[in-house]
Design an enzyme around this catalytic site. Sequence first.
Site, PDB file in Angstrom:
ATOM      1  N   ARG A 237       0.859  -1.185   0.000  1.00 18.12           N
ATOM      2  CA  ARG A 237       0.000   0.000   0.000  1.00 18.12           C
ATOM      3  C   ARG A 237       0.895   1.235   0.000  1.00 18.12           C
ATOM      4  O   ARG A 237       1.942   1.251   0.670  1.00 18.12           O
ATOM      5  CB  ARG A 237      -0.908   0.034   1.233  1.00 18.12           C
ATOM      6  CG  ARG A 237      -2.109  -0.919   1.178  1.00 18.12           C
ATOM      7  CD  ARG A 237      -3.166  -0.458   0.171  1.00 18.12           C
ATOM      8  NE  ARG A 237      -4.335  -1.304   0.145  1.00 18.12           N
ATOM      9  CZ  ARG A 237      -4.548  -2.323  -0.697  1.00 18.12           C
ATOM     10  NH1 ARG A 237      -3.631  -2.624  -1.606  1.00 18.12           N
ATOM     11  NH2 ARG A 237      -5.654  -3.016  -0.649  1.00 18.12           N
ATOM     12  N   GLU A 266      -4.253   7.890  -4.569  1.00 12.67           N
ATOM     13  CA  GLU A 266      -4.606   7.203  -5.820  1.00 12.67           C
ATOM     14  C   GLU A 266      -5.952   7.692  -6.309  1.00 12.67           C
ATOM     15  O   GLU A 266      -6.878   7.840  -5.487  1.00 12.67           O
ATOM     16  CB  GLU A 266      -4.629   5.691  -5.597  1.00 12.67           C
ATOM     17  CG  GLU A 266      -3.244   5.130  -5.283  1.00 12.67           C
ATOM     18  CD  GLU A 266      -3.238   3.625  -5.063  1.00 12.67           C
ATOM     19  OE1 GLU A 266      -4.259   2.960  -5.318  1.00 12.67           O
ATOM     20  OE2 GLU A 266      -2.208   3.119  -4.630  1.00 12.67           O
ATOM     21  N   HIS A 285      -1.880   0.853  -9.924  1.00 11.39           N
ATOM     22  CA  HIS A 285      -2.438  -0.147  -8.991  1.00 11.39           C
ATOM     23  C   HIS A 285      -3.031  -1.330  -9.790  1.00 11.39           C
ATOM     24  O   HIS A 285      -4.221  -1.611  -9.697  1.00 11.39           O
ATOM     25  CB  HIS A 285      -3.506   0.486  -8.088  1.00 11.39           C
ATOM     26  CG  HIS A 285      -3.742  -0.286  -6.821  1.00 11.39           C
ATOM     27  ND1 HIS A 285      -3.974   0.307  -5.602  1.00 11.39           N
ATOM     28  CD2 HIS A 285      -3.797  -1.627  -6.587  1.00 11.39           C
ATOM     29  CE1 HIS A 285      -4.163  -0.618  -4.675  1.00 11.39           C
ATOM     30  NE2 HIS A 285      -4.063  -1.805  -5.248  1.00 11.39           N
TER      31      HIS A 285
HETATM   32  N1  NAD Z   1      -0.863  -3.773  -5.596  1.00  9.13           N
HETATM   33  C1  NAD Z   1      -1.949  -4.532  -5.568  1.00  9.13           C
HETATM   34  O1  NAD Z   1      -2.759  -4.523  -6.487  1.00  9.13           O
HETATM   35  C2  NAD Z   1      -2.166  -5.454  -4.412  1.00  9.13           C
HETATM   36  C3  NAD Z   1      -2.874  -6.638  -4.625  1.00  9.13           C
HETATM   37  C4  NAD Z   1      -3.058  -7.494  -3.557  1.00  9.13           C
HETATM   38  C5  NAD Z   1      -2.553  -7.168  -2.307  1.00  9.13           C
HETATM   39  N2  NAD Z   1      -1.915  -6.002  -2.126  1.00  9.13           N
HETATM   40  C6  NAD Z   1      -1.392  -5.648  -0.797  1.00  9.13           C
HETATM   41  O2  NAD Z   1      -0.533  -6.698  -0.359  1.00  9.13           O
HETATM   42  C7  NAD Z   1      -0.801  -6.960   1.005  1.00  9.13           C
HETATM   43  C8  NAD Z   1      -0.338  -8.344   1.356  1.00  9.13           C
HETATM   44  O3  NAD Z   1      -1.169  -9.329   0.789  1.00  9.13           O
HETATM   45  P1  NAD Z   1      -0.955 -10.880   1.184  1.00  9.13           P
HETATM   46  O4  NAD Z   1      -2.067 -11.639   0.592  1.00  9.13           O
HETATM   47  O5  NAD Z   1       0.442 -11.294   0.921  1.00  9.13           O
HETATM   48  O6  NAD Z   1      -1.170 -10.770   2.780  1.00  9.13           O
HETATM   49  P2  NAD Z   1      -0.600 -11.685   3.910  1.00  9.13           P
HETATM   50  O7  NAD Z   1      -1.410 -11.385   5.124  1.00  9.13           O
HETATM   51  O8  NAD Z   1      -0.502 -13.098   3.450  1.00  9.13           O
HETATM   52  O9  NAD Z   1       0.904 -11.148   4.123  1.00  9.13           O
HETATM   53  C9  NAD Z   1       1.216  -9.984   4.798  1.00  9.13           C
HETATM   54  C10 NAD Z   1       2.566 -10.163   5.471  1.00  9.13           C
HETATM   55  O10 NAD Z   1       2.953  -8.933   6.075  1.00  9.13           O
HETATM   56  C11 NAD Z   1       3.501  -9.208   7.363  1.00  9.13           C
HETATM   57  N3  NAD Z   1       3.376  -8.048   8.234  1.00  9.13           N
HETATM   58  C12 NAD Z   1       2.252  -7.415   8.661  1.00  9.13           C
HETATM   59  N4  NAD Z   1       2.569  -6.368   9.460  1.00  9.13           N
HETATM   60  C13 NAD Z   1       3.920  -6.345   9.516  1.00  9.13           C
HETATM   61  C14 NAD Z   1       4.857  -5.507  10.171  1.00  9.13           C
HETATM   62  N5  NAD Z   1       4.466  -4.491  10.948  1.00  9.13           N
HETATM   63  N6  NAD Z   1       6.189  -5.762  10.002  1.00  9.13           N
HETATM   64  C15 NAD Z   1       6.610  -6.803   9.233  1.00  9.13           C
HETATM   65  N7  NAD Z   1       5.759  -7.636   8.585  1.00  9.13           N
HETATM   66  C16 NAD Z   1       4.442  -7.410   8.737  1.00  9.13           C
HETATM   67  C17 NAD Z   1       2.700 -10.384   7.863  1.00  9.13           C
HETATM   68  O11 NAD Z   1       3.405 -11.049   8.898  1.00  9.13           O
HETATM   69  C18 NAD Z   1       2.571 -11.198   6.587  1.00  9.13           C
HETATM   70  O12 NAD Z   1       3.714 -12.007   6.460  1.00  9.13           O
HETATM   71  C19 NAD Z   1      -2.305  -6.705   1.139  1.00  9.13           C
HETATM   72  O13 NAD Z   1      -2.678  -6.430   2.463  1.00  9.13           O
HETATM   73  C20 NAD Z   1      -2.515  -5.506   0.222  1.00  9.13           C
HETATM   74  O14 NAD Z   1      -2.330  -4.308   0.940  1.00  9.13           O
HETATM   75  C21 NAD Z   1      -1.712  -5.134  -3.149  1.00  9.13           C
HETATM   76  O1  DGY Z   2      -5.794  -5.468  -1.874  1.00  5.89           O
HETATM   77  C1  DGY Z   2      -6.053  -5.808  -3.033  1.00  5.89           C
HETATM   78  O2  DGY Z   2      -6.670  -6.853  -3.312  1.00  5.89           O
HETATM   79  C2  DGY Z   2      -5.600  -4.966  -4.181  1.00  5.89           C
HETATM   80  O3  DGY Z   2      -4.835  -3.904  -3.778  1.00  5.89           O
HETATM   81  C3  DGY Z   2      -6.750  -4.502  -5.005  1.00  5.89           C
HETATM   82  O4  DGY Z   2      -7.369  -3.447  -4.339  1.00  5.89           O
END
Ligand code: NAD
Ligand code: DGY
Length: 324
Positions: A237, A266, A285
């Site tokens: 994010r 955004e 994004h």
């Molecule tokens: N750019 C995009 O389009 C897009 C798409 C999907 C997800 N995302 C972002 O990616 C993030 C992660 O998705 P995911 O499915 O891998 O989630 P997830 O919950 O599997 O992984 C998140 C990781 O972050 C770690 N974490 C959380 N807080 C932390 C901290 N303070 N210090 C260190 N590590 C920390 C957790 O331990 C975990 O390993 C989502 O929450 C979202 O914000 C972005």
């Molecule tokens: O968190 C997610 O799934 C992506 O950022 C799309 O908003």
Amino acid sequence: MKPSVVLYKSLPDDLRQRLDEHFTVTEINGLTAENLEKHAEAFASAEGILGSGGKVDSEFLAKAPKLRVASTVSVGYDNFDVDALNQRGVLLMHTPTVLTETVADTMMALVLSSARRVVEVAERVKAGEWQSNIGPDWFGIDVHHKKLGILGMGRIGLALAQRAHLGFSMPILYNARKHHDAAEQRFDAQYCDLDTLLKESDFLCISLPLTEQTHHLIGREQLAKMKPSAVLINAGRGPVVDEQALIEALKDGIIHAAGLDVFEQEPLPADSPLLSLPNVVALPHIGSATHETRYGMAKDAVDNLIAALTGKVEKNCVNPQLLK
Ligand SMILES: NC(=O)c1ccc[n+]([C@@H]2O[C@H](COP(=O)([O-])OP(=O)(O)OC[C@H]3O[C@@H](n4cnc5c(N)ncnc54)[C@H](O)[C@@H]3O)[C@@H](O)[C@H]2O)c1
Ligand SMILES: O=C(O)[C@H](O)CO
């Protein structure tokens, strides 16, 4: 009588039809203040909402007194006040897993395009600048065998580690809240503290959720610890990185380049200094934005809403403690 729901993101026809079979649906164009006022009756009777974007906090919940389930078409849920939902007993459903591989592909694309300057040199070719054999001013830096640091080793981090380690022979370092056994066993990932990750990574890849703890986790002080040759990739994010500090670091040569899919604001304002920096690849994004994955996310969000409103939740619930 079918439960009422508010749909605030358009769905493919077959999924919309499935929603209509289960619910009385009011479709609106986003959770804007204007729509909340205009469709106050629909929110007053809604037991479920489905969509993405828009704030769902206690102010919103006051307008939706019958709400039982919020289903977001995303894995990230930083726009939801989970404490407020918990207090009201509202289930929050999201779409992890279905998008993991696609987002990891996007992150690898950012690694490659930032390092090899793919966007920049392709623009130069289109502008007619390729007039003779290219010289060092067109060169990039290698990706293979460099150290890839992952900040946030969760689902997406693991899928990125797989690509980088097996595909590009990259040693993996990572920091997360706890050790990730699969990453260590399958991809030889080494756990380290944040300072070590910053100092040693050639590519620092952020796949963190936005929380109070991760807001501006990467600021001026942290950027200063990175190698001048390092590349920062953020697909978690935007507000996890202090954007002003990043702009200064990129301008001053504190770090080499950045590949960004997410931003503090955004859509990214057209006058953002990031857009005039040649060492920045900026994407709108698109982490999960393929036809297949966006369909899968919408399908999961519909299934999640049906499961939650019919008391059959088995997965994808952010606050499963409410089910007990
Ligand atoms: N750019 C995009 O389009 C897009 C798409 C999907 C997800 N995302 C972002 O990616 C993030 C992660 O998705 P995911 O499915 O891998 O989630 P997830 O919950 O599997 O992984 C998140 C990781 O972050 C770690 N974490 C959380 N807080 C932390 C901290 N303070 N210090 C260190 N590590 C920390 C957790 O331990 C975990 O390993 C989502 O929450 C979202 O914000 C972005
Ligand atoms: O968190 C997610 O799934 C992506 O950022 C799309 O908003």
